[in-house]
Design an enzyme around this catalytic site. Structure first.
Site, PDB file in Angstrom:
ATOM      1  N   GLY A  62      61.002  28.286  67.765  1.00 19.90           N
ATOM      2  CA  GLY A  62      61.222  27.949  68.979  1.00 19.90           C
ATOM      3  C   GLY A  62      60.630  28.539  70.236  1.00 19.90           C
ATOM      4  CB  ALA A  63      60.440  28.000  73.749  1.00 12.47           C
ATOM      5  CD  GLU A  64      65.009  32.091  75.155  1.00  8.22           C
ATOM      6  OE1 GLU A  64      65.126  33.195  75.484  1.00  8.22           O
ATOM      7  OE2 GLU A  64      66.064  31.434  74.871  1.00  8.22           O
ATOM      8  CB  ALA A  65      64.505  33.135  69.129  1.00  5.24           C
ATOM      9  CG  ASP A 103      67.594  24.641  77.261  1.00  2.40           C
ATOM     10  OD1 ASP A 103      67.156  23.428  77.919  1.00  2.40           O
ATOM     11  OD2 ASP A 103      66.613  25.269  76.327  1.00  2.40           O
TER      12      ASP A 103
END
Lengths: 213, 327
Positions: A8-11, A122
């Site tokens: 993902g974008a973060e994780a 989100d």
């Protein structure tokens, strides 16, 4: 055994065995582009938020994965693995009536969240999983907040509308209307006030005449 | 074929001329700079009125062609400051009417995006448009630039300029803040970080940074912390949009795209997601007439002309309202 499930974008999400059950390990990876102290603060904060709000959401009746374990040092959460498709890739394969059923359910779930004073933060179709049973699971509560302000509830809905409009532009109108139905039914009185707030938020943006609706 | 483009949305009065291939033959501008405070719309318009003929003449002289050889006149019809927009519109109407050639109304945001695409040759990029008036993440999908994320209050460049004014730095504040931040020793003061999905908000950050200054914090440290926070927010939403759209090209445009620190951060994210990073040449990062001329050329090819009766300025014309018939 550890398989990368998604980036993902973060994780990073890994599919693993944990005490004999299949679980997802969600690791919020450090970001080299931002200042270390800021990076630490954000990952720490969001890990706590996610673990906390997922539990509250579950108790409110919103389908979410079960949290098994949290490690704040490494910003890692171990949670239930849900065998389901991301709604983002799957939505277009559904018939129009099925799509509307799904969004009615999403509306109901978001209303339940807001009733419990949770903002997801989100709401996009990449953060919703469609189970074969037809149940929609909500994931990724890293940007969630506990709040009593209708401005925040409005922002939540605005973000969903934006995401639908940009990602699913062929069917977004019907989906959003179904969402609105589901939301209003569940939320009851006060729902119209929140939808008015959505309009207010959107009219405050840059260069608004009248948006394409 | 030659298309002349006029830009006058904010502080820049620009005239650009492109040929049939989009090659820039001339790009001349005159920039209004306020002695104090931000852009005063009326003063900007006065500046544009006084400089427009000189800029036009300069541009024509550079190309060596005569007005009679022009095939179309493009102008930025919006979004922007109404008084400033009107100067460009009046100029464009007068030229098109006298020369009896088509008038083309161009959306300023579309022009920034199209010019960046022209230079980068990107096929299907995720475009990040960062300027004094706009902060948007967009991709072209079924004939429209779909907006995935944008600011909920003020634009990134606007926020930097407003902080610059509070710190008594010269206008525009952005480059000055960048310069000061480079001198920092790495001390980071915590500031509000507002990301909502793929949307952003900068006003809380601005207020907090101004308060730090008032409380006597070191200017260099505040500039550094402000930049690091604001740019980390932008980079995070860009990363989220990259993961969400799965695009393999990241294209940055607009005035703030000239900031080196921001580019560095975006490059890291692009690399992490195996996307090609491209940016508009710094020379064309800011407002310019050439981008209006080039977008005018695209309109002209599709024969999308603007009749005089529909050539009123549109101060609030959004990027996602324009139907994109080319590409």
């Amino acid at each position: 055994m550890s398989v990368v499930l998604a980036k993902g974008a973060e994780a990073m999400l890994f599919l693993e065995q944990w005490y004999g059950i299949r679980v997802v390990r969600k690791h919020r990876i450090p970001k080299s582009y931002r200042v270390e102290s800021l990076d630490k603060r954000l990952r720490h904060e969001r890990t706590i938020r996610e673990a906390r709000t997922i539990n509250v959401a579950k108790r409110a009746g919103v389908p979410t994965p079960i949290i098994y374990s949290v490690n704040l040092e490494t910003a890692t959460i171990i949670m239930e693995y849900i065998e389901a498709n991301r709604l983002m890739e799957h939505l277009e394969t559904l018939s129009s009536s099925k799509q509307q059923k799904v969004f009615k359910q999403i509306g109901k779930s978001v209303a339940l969240l807001h009733h419990t004073h949770i903002c997801h933060g989100d709401l996009t179709t990449s953060n919703m999983l469609l189970h074969t049973s037809g149940k929609v699971y909500f994931i990724d509560f890293g940007l969630a907040t506990t709040t009593h302000s209708i401005e925040d509830y409005g922002t939540d809905i605005h973000l969903l509308r934006r995401a639908l409009n940009s990602t699913h532009h062929t069917s977004w109108r019907e989906c959003f209307n179904a969402f609105k139905d589901g939301y209003q039914n569940e939320y009851g009185r006060g729902a119209s006030r929140i939808f008015r707030q959505v309009e207010a938020i959107e009219s405050r943006g840059r260069y608004i005449t009248e948006r394409i609706r | 074929m030659f298309v002349l483009g006029i830009e006058s949305t904010a502080h820049t009065l620009g005239v650009g001329i492109v040929d049939a291939d989009g090659k820039i033959l001339a790009d001349v501008k005159s920039v209004y700079s306020p002695t104090e405070g931000g852009i005063h719309p009326r003063e900007a318009a006065e500046h544009h009125q006084q400089s427009c003929l000189l800029v036009l003449k300069d541009a024509m002289d550079q190309t060596g062609i005569s007005l009679r050889q022009l095939d179309a006149i493009a102008f930025s019809q919006g979004p922007g400051l109404p008084p400033a927009l009107r100067v460009g519109a009046v100029m464009a109407r007068a030229l098109a009417y006298t020369l009896k050639i088509p008038l083309l109304g161009v959306n300023h945001c579309v022009a920034h995006v199209e010019q960046a695409r022209f230079f980068s040759k990107a096929e299907r990029p995720l475009v990040v448009y960062l300027s004094g008036g706009n902060t948007q993440l967009t991709t072209l999908e079924s004939n429209r630039y779909r907006i995935f994320g944008e600011t909920l209050d003020i634009a990134l460049g606007n926020m930097l300029d407003m902080f610059g004014r509070a710190a008594k730095l010269a206008h525009p504040g952005g480059p000055k803040i960048e310069e000061l931040a480079r001198k920092a020793d790495g001390t980071y003061l915590p500031l509000p970080y507002t990301v909502k999905g793929m949307d952003l908000a900068f006003s809380g950050l601005l207020t907090a940074a101004k308060r730090l200054l008032k409380e006597g914090a070191d200017l260099v440290t505040v500039c550094y912390s402000l930049q690091e926070t604001a740019f980390a927010m932008v980079t995070e939403v860009v990363e989220r949009a990259l993961a969400h759209t799965q695009r393999t090209e990241l294209l940055v445009t607009g005035g703030v795209a000239a900031n080196k620190r921001l580019r560095e951060m975006l490059q890291i994210v692009a690399k992490n997601h195996s996307a090609r990073f491209a940016s508009v040449p710094p020379k064309y990062a800011g407002d310019n007439g050439a981008m209006i001329a080039y977008t005018g050329l695209l309109l002209q090819r599709e024969q999308i002309e603007t009749p005089l009766s529909a050539s009123h300025v549109m101060p609030k014309w959004r990027l996602d309202q324009v139907k994109i018939e080319w590409h």
